[in-house]
Enzyme design. Structure first.
Site, mmCIF file in Angstrom:
data_model
loop_
_atom_site.group_PDB
_atom_site.id
_atom_site.type_symbol
_atom_site.label_atom_id
_atom_site.label_comp_id
_atom_site.label_asym_id
_atom_site.label_seq_id
_atom_site.Cartn_x
_atom_site.Cartn_y
_atom_site.Cartn_z
ATOM 1 N N ASN A 11 63.766 -74.274 -39.383
ATOM 2 C CA ASN A 11 64.939 -74.610 -38.577
ATOM 3 C C ASN A 11 65.761 -75.614 -39.378
ATOM 4 O O ASN A 11 65.369 -76.766 -39.509
ATOM 5 C CB ASN A 11 64.455 -75.214 -37.243
ATOM 6 C CG ASN A 11 65.588 -75.761 -36.402
ATOM 7 O OD1 ASN A 11 66.761 -75.532 -36.703
ATOM 8 N ND2 ASN A 11 65.233 -76.481 -35.343
ATOM 9 N N LYS A 13 68.582 -76.831 -38.666
ATOM 10 C CA LYS A 13 69.373 -77.716 -37.798
ATOM 11 C C LYS A 13 70.804 -77.825 -38.356
ATOM 12 O O LYS A 13 71.308 -76.859 -38.919
ATOM 13 C CB LYS A 13 68.685 -79.076 -37.651
ATOM 14 C CG LYS A 13 67.221 -78.919 -37.234
ATOM 15 C CD LYS A 13 66.562 -80.196 -36.844
ATOM 16 C CE LYS A 13 65.106 -79.913 -36.494
ATOM 17 N NZ LYS A 13 64.418 -81.085 -35.989
ATOM 18 N N HIS A 98 65.279 -75.768 -27.836
ATOM 19 C CA HIS A 98 64.796 -76.834 -28.721
ATOM 20 C C HIS A 98 64.998 -78.176 -28.019
ATOM 21 O O HIS A 98 65.987 -78.372 -27.317
ATOM 22 C CB HIS A 98 65.555 -76.785 -30.051
ATOM 23 C CG HIS A 98 64.931 -77.657 -31.095
ATOM 24 N ND1 HIS A 98 65.085 -79.016 -31.105
ATOM 25 C CD2 HIS A 98 64.113 -77.360 -32.125
ATOM 26 C CE1 HIS A 98 64.408 -79.528 -32.119
ATOM 27 N NE2 HIS A 98 63.804 -78.535 -32.758
ATOM 28 N N GLU A 100 66.060 -80.848 -29.047
ATOM 29 C CA GLU A 100 67.331 -81.506 -29.380
ATOM 30 C C GLU A 100 68.474 -80.959 -28.531
ATOM 31 O O GLU A 100 69.520 -81.593 -28.421
ATOM 32 C CB GLU A 100 67.613 -81.361 -30.884
ATOM 33 C CG GLU A 100 66.690 -82.263 -31.691
ATOM 34 C CD GLU A 100 66.430 -81.821 -33.112
ATOM 35 O OE1 GLU A 100 67.165 -80.964 -33.631
ATOM 36 O OE2 GLU A 100 65.456 -82.334 -33.705
ATOM 37 N N GLU A 167 56.308 -77.751 -29.418
ATOM 38 C CA GLU A 167 56.837 -78.848 -30.235
ATOM 39 C C GLU A 167 56.857 -80.132 -29.409
ATOM 40 O O GLU A 167 57.828 -80.386 -28.679
ATOM 41 C CB GLU A 167 58.274 -78.534 -30.678
ATOM 42 C CG GLU A 167 58.383 -77.323 -31.572
ATOM 43 C CD GLU A 167 59.614 -77.415 -32.462
ATOM 44 O OE1 GLU A 167 59.454 -77.337 -33.679
ATOM 45 O OE2 GLU A 167 60.721 -77.594 -31.935
ATOM 46 N N GLY A 173 60.447 -84.749 -36.351
ATOM 47 C CA GLY A 173 61.218 -85.615 -37.242
ATOM 48 C C GLY A 173 60.686 -87.032 -37.358
ATOM 49 O O GLY A 173 61.374 -87.917 -37.850
ATOM 50 N N SER A 211 56.893 -82.296 -37.514
ATOM 51 C CA SER A 211 56.431 -82.977 -38.728
ATOM 52 C C SER A 211 55.396 -82.170 -39.517
ATOM 53 O O SER A 211 54.430 -82.723 -40.046
ATOM 54 C CB SER A 211 55.895 -84.376 -38.394
ATOM 55 O OG SER A 211 56.944 -85.185 -37.874
HETATM 56 P P1 PGA Z 1 60.470 -81.451 -38.111
HETATM 57 O O1 PGA Z 1 61.292 -80.604 -37.015
HETATM 58 O O2 PGA Z 1 59.618 -80.489 -38.875
HETATM 59 O O3 PGA Z 1 61.528 -82.082 -38.961
HETATM 60 O O4 PGA Z 1 59.647 -82.445 -37.352
HETATM 61 C C1 PGA Z 1 60.681 -79.568 -36.317
HETATM 62 C C2 PGA Z 1 61.651 -78.925 -35.359
HETATM 63 O O5 PGA Z 1 62.474 -79.636 -34.795
HETATM 64 O O6 PGA Z 1 61.627 -77.698 -35.145
#
Ligand code: PGA
Length: 250
Positions: A11, A13, A98, A100, A167, A173, A211
Site C-alpha cells: 500500500n 498510500k 483502511h 487511515e 491491521e 507505521g 510495521s
Molecule cells: P506500515 O503500514 O507497513 O507502514 O505499518 C501498513 C498499512 O497501513 O497498510
C-alpha cells in the site's frame, strides 16, 4: 486447509510521483517474472499512477490495486473516484476501510457500500479491520474487529472475491508490529467469523498488516492463519519489498 500462495500486498498510500512510481513498479514486475517467488504480489499505488503502471505491467504476474473508491457509480462527488474509473485505469483490487480512512469518519456501513460498488465494477475488495490501542487496552479488541468484519461485508459477497487484512491501528507505521500470539489469535477469530458469515469462508485470504519489514516478515508469514501481509512503508523500498516476498515464498 489447502495452502494457497501468500499474498504480498503493498500500500503506497499518498506516496509516489510518476518517475519514481514507474521505476518502482517496473523493477518489481521484472524481478517477479525473473525470480518467480512462490507468492502473489499486489501493489496499490496512488490513483494518479494506476493507469500508467497497469499498462506497463499488463499480462505479467504483478497485480495492481487502488486504495479507496466512492460508493456511488457517478455524479456530483467532487474529488472522488468511482470503482468503475479505477477498474478502467487497470486496477483489479481496491483497499477499503483502511484505518487511515476510518479515522476520517468512514464507518463499516460505508465500507460495505463501497465494497458493493467495487464488486459491481469488477474490483475485488481488500477490507481492513483492526482495533486501536485504547480498544486493545480496554479489552475490546475482539469485539471491535468482529463488529467491523460483520458490518463491512456487502451482502452476497463470495469469499473468493474478498481479502481481509487484520491491521491493528497501533501497529501501523509505528515500527511496533503485533506479536505472534496476538496475530495468531486475531486471525483465528477472523477465520471463525468468516466461516460464520460466508458460505465458503475458508477460501478468503486473511493478511496481517502493521510495521511488516524484512526483519519480521518470515516470523509473521509462518504464523497459523496468516495468508500474506499488507505492507505500507517497506513496500516503497524495492529491496525491502522483494525481501518480504522472498520470506513468503521461501
Ligand atoms: P506500515 O503500514 O507497513 O507502514 O505499518 C501498513 C498499512 O497501513 O497498510
Amino acid at each position: 486447509m489447502n495452502k494457497r500462495p501468500p499474498l504480498i500486498a503493498g500500500n503506497w498510500k499518498m506516496n509516489g510521483l510518476r518517475t519514481g512510481g514507474r521505476n518502482l513498479a517496473r523493477s518489481l514486475a521484472g524481478w517477479l517474472v525473473e525470480t518467480r517467488p512462490a507468492v502473489e504480489m499486489l501493489i496499490c499505488p496512488p490513483a494518479t499512477l494506476l493507469a500508467e503502471i497497469a499498462a506497463s505491467t499488463v499480462g505479467g504476474p504483478l497485480r495492481i490495486g487502488a486504495q479507496d473508491c466512492h460508493e456511488q457509480t457517478s455524479g456530483a462527488h467532487t474529488g472522488s473516484l468511482s470503482a468503475a474509473m479505477l477498474a478502467d485505469a487497470g486496477a483489479g483490487v481496491v483497499i477499503l476501510g483502511h484505518s487511515e480512512r476510518r479515522r476520517l469518519g468512514e464507518d463499516s456501513a460505508l465500507v460495505a457500500a463501497k465494497a458493493a460498488a467495487a464488486l459491481a465494477a469488477g474490483l475485488r475488495p481488500l477490507i481492513c479491520v483492526g482495533e486501536t490501542l485504547v480498544e486493545r487496552e480496554t479489552g475490546i479488541a475482539a469485539q471491535t474487529v468482529t463488529a467491523q468484519l460483520r458490518d463491512s461485508l456487502p451482502p452476497g459477497i463470495a469469499a473468493t472475491d474478498l481479502t481481509i487484512a487484520y491491521e491493528p491501528v497501533w501497529a501501523i507505521g509505528t515500527g511496533r508490529h503485533a506479536d505472534g500470539a496476538t496475530i495468531a489469535e486475531m486471525h483465528a477469530l477472523i477465520r471463525r467469523e468468516l466461516a460464520d458469515l460466508l458460505a465458503d469462508g475458508a477460501s478468503c485470504r486473511v493478511l496481517y498488516g502493521g510495521s511488516v519489514t524484512p526483519a519480521n516478515a518470515d516470523a509473521i508469514l509462518t504464523l497459523p492463519g496468516v495468508d500474506g501481509v499488507l505492507v505500507g512503508g517497506a513496500s516503497l523500498d524495492t529491496e525491502s519489498f522483494k525481501a518480504i516476498a522472498m520470506a513468503g515464498g521461501a
